[in-house]
Design an enzyme around this catalytic site. Structure first.
Site, short mmCIF file in Angstrom:
data_model
loop_
_atom_site.label_atom_id
_atom_site.label_comp_id
_atom_site.label_asym_id
_atom_site.label_seq_id
_atom_site.Cartn_x
_atom_site.Cartn_y
_atom_site.Cartn_z
N ASP A 107 1.07 -1.20 0.19
CA ASP A 107 -0.22 -0.30 -0.16
C ASP A 107 0.76 1.08 -0.41
OD1 ASP A 107 -2.64 0.96 0.25
OD2 ASP A 107 -2.52 -1.17 1.41
N ASP A 214 -3.18 4.28 -2.00
CA ASP A 214 -4.18 4.78 -1.54
C ASP A 214 -4.95 6.06 -1.88
OD1 ASP A 214 -5.77 3.99 1.24
OD2 ASP A 214 -5.02 6.13 1.87
N GLU A 278 -7.05 3.95 -5.89
CA GLU A 278 -7.65 3.91 -5.00
C GLU A 278 -8.66 5.49 -5.55
OE1 GLU A 278 -10.36 3.67 -0.25
OE2 GLU A 278 -7.85 4.67 -0.90
N HIS A 355 -11.08 -4.88 2.44
CA HIS A 355 -10.84 -4.49 3.71
C HIS A 355 -11.69 -3.76 4.20
CE1 HIS A 355 -8.59 -1.10 1.52
NE2 HIS A 355 -8.51 -0.81 3.34
N ASP A 356 -12.11 -2.48 3.18
CA ASP A 356 -12.99 -1.47 4.23
C ASP A 356 -14.55 -2.13 3.57
OD1 ASP A 356 -10.98 0.52 3.94
OD2 ASP A 356 -10.93 1.25 2.59
#
Length: 587
Positions: A107, A214, A278, A355-356
């Site tokens: 990430d 991210d 993202e 993961h969100d």
């Protein structure tokens, strides 16, 4: 050009055909009994990941961090959070992946840092510090009564405002997320150089193969910071993404990062690095394509989140106010983001989980005992037959589901979930919204980020084989029924089915990875059907999203097609069984 026609074939590159597997390190495997997953634990399970047939491991943040937002608040880009291990452990992980023909990406969290990062500590120390301008500092405003107000009325992602008062220098600093996550000022060239050196060069030199980036479209803000229009008169803070998302210099910044840093590296086997951004709050293809057009040299691909927004309320404040959705809504989303790359040099991604978000079986299908396994297989077919690069999330391949609805709110750990819950409690206590608590509770039971963060269910031993200690987060009540060990040697298990679908995707990558998408029966409320076409080869996919038998859609039923896979062992040529998914190939 006719609808769904493709004027050019997409260039074939390794990452387009790859299957990525996301690991959330805190919850994957604990090697030392401290209850916290770690990188040595991940290395110990690398053969399991390799056995799935995936090509890339994506490791979520493992950097030094106070863990306010589970590692997305980084205090040192060049260090590893001690419970996860060391920099050397990451190097060992990269080597373990490479030895098995897999790649490793990390990430890249560079919109903001932790407030404990040395850069921010310097920035807040005085108004004359050289790093003062590495973050956004602004003086207070005052109302007619002399009350201090923040510079703007923006609402943050995690509920509350985007500005926090700092007593040291008597100014506010900006944070789009938690107050412990101050935003970096990408307008400052020295700041950008420091980010490139510390967060990117450092890890690429260690042998990683790319990044998931991210919040990639938030680096450029409207730095005059205008006030947001009042769209919610009940509160001072207002949605204001138009002022800090997809800003005026965003493409300049990403191109610079690519040309000055990323383009100078290759993967371990000499291939181009991979980047996936993202890209939130960008609802139209015209806004997405500039980021992923090959000729623009910015990002390889992005995550577009319409599919995971199904069921979420409108706007920031309503995110966890669940809104029922229909199958045609899902179809329109899939069609939109499957076809937007047709005739372009861009690329797309497909995913059901990360993961969100809550687990896909619980959100999009039926996680009851009667249906959860067949639903997992049906969703696997839906995922693996779409055009684009596939991303799997840990536990998806064994059919992990949301935490039980009976769990109290005290079991939720996520800063976002707790902030939304506490806001709902305050509104209820103030008499402003007496029903919000129950609405938010219901929404969190379906969509909270915590569901994806429960410890991986390895076996039926205590704590699901995740740890010999006390886990940082409660293990799912059903780990004895849903775990990897019980599925590995079962040819009819969800795990075996995912392995089968990954193989089939690779064997038929021409049509399944690169084929053009055509939606069938768009208004059918029960069945999701589509066609994929590549040269003289066509795939047909039918998915029953109900607990009742449904007719095989028109255009799919009939002879001449080879059945590649079904979520049932036995099929009826005319009827789809409850939650059945099928894929056919026609040469």
């Amino acid at each position: 050009m006719a609808p769904h026609a493709v004027s050019q074939e997409h260039q074939r590159i390794w990452w387009k055909e790859a299957v990525f597997y996301q690991v959330y390190p805190a919850s994957f495997k604990d090697s030392n009994g401290d209850g916290w997953g770690d990188i040595p634990g991940l290395v110990s399970k690398i053969d399991y990941i390799s056995s799935l047939g995936v090509d890339v491991v994506w490791l979520s943040p493992m950097f030094e961090s106070p863990q306010v937002d589970m590692g997305y608040d980084i205090s040192d880009y060049e260090a590893v959070y001690a419970p996860y291990g060391t920099v050397e452990d990451v190097e060992k992980l990269a080597q373990a992946c490479h030895d098995r023909g897999m790649k490793l990406i990390l990430d890249l969290v560079i919109n903001h840092t932790s407030d404990q990062h040395a850069w921010f500590k310097e920035s807040r120390s005085s108004k004359t510090n050289p790093k003062r301008d590495w973050y956004f500092w602004r003086p207070a405003r005052y109302d007619e009564q002399g009350n201090r107000l923040p510079p703007t009325n923006y609402r943050s992602y995690f509920a509350g405002g985007t500005w926090t008062w700092d007593e040291t220098t008597k100014e506010y600093y900006l944070h789009l997320y938690a107050k412990e996550q101050p935003d970096l000022n990408w307008e400052n060239e020295e700041c950008r150089k420091a980010v490139y050196n510390s967060a990117i060069h450092f890890w690429l030199k260690k042998g990683i193969d790319g990044f998931r980036i991210d919040t990639v479209n938030k680096y450029s803000k409207h730095i005059d910071f205008p006030q947001a229009p009042i769209t919610d008169p009940k509160t001072f803070i207002q949605p204001a993404a138009q002022f800090w998302c997809n800003g005026p210099r965003i493409h300049e910044f990403i191109k610079e990062m690519n040309t000055k840093v990323l383009s100078h590296y290759q993967t371990y086997d000499g291939q181009p690095l991979v980047t996936v951004g993202e890209l939130s709050l960008t609802p139209e293809p015209a806004g997405v394509l500039p980021y992923i057009s090959a000729k623009q040299k910015e990002l390889d691909m992005i995550f577009q989140f319409d599919i995971t927004h199904l069921g979420q309320g409108n706007g920031f404040s309503d995110k966890y106010d669940f809104t029922p959705w229909t199958l045609p809504e899902m179809k329109r989303i899939v069609e939109k983001w499957q076809t937007f790359i047709d005739g372009t040099d861009g690329w797309t991604t497909v995913f059901n989980e990360n993961h969100d978000n809550g687990r896909s079986i619980s959100r999009f299908a039926d996680d009851s005992l009667a249906w959860r396994e067949v639903c997992a297989k049906m969703l696997a077919i839906k995922l693996m037959t779409q055009t684009g690069t596939v991303f799997l999330y840990q536990g998806q391949e064994i059919g992990m589901i949301n935490a039980p609805k009976e769990w109290p709110i005290e079991e939720y750990k996520d800063v976002e979930a707790l902030n939304y819950w506490n806001e709902a409690v305050r509104l209820a206590e103030n008499g402003a919204d007496l029903t919000r608590k129950e609405r938010i509770r219901h929404g969190l039971q379906i969509m909270a980020r915590d569901h994806a963060r429960l410890p991986f269910q390895w076996d039926a031993t205590e704590n699901a084989g995740f740890t010999t200690g006390s886990p940082w987060m409660r293990t799912h009540d059903l780990y004895r029924e849903i775990n990897a060990e019980s599925q590995i040697d079962d040819p009819n298990s969800v795990l075996s089915f995912y392995k089968k679908m990954i193989r089939l995707r690779r064997e038929h990558k021409d049509v399944l990875v690169y084929g053009s998408f055509r939606l069938l029966e768009p208004e059918n409320l029960s069945t999701f059907a589509f066609r994929k076409h590549y040269q003289d080869k066509t795939a047909f996919v039918a998915l029953n999203f109900t607990a009742s038998p449904q007719p095989v859609p028109t255009g799919i039923a009939g002879s001449g097609k080879t059945l590649l896979a079904s979520s049932y062992e036995k099929t009826d040529p005319e009827m789809l069984q409850p939650y059945e998914g099928r894929v056919y190939i026609d040469y």
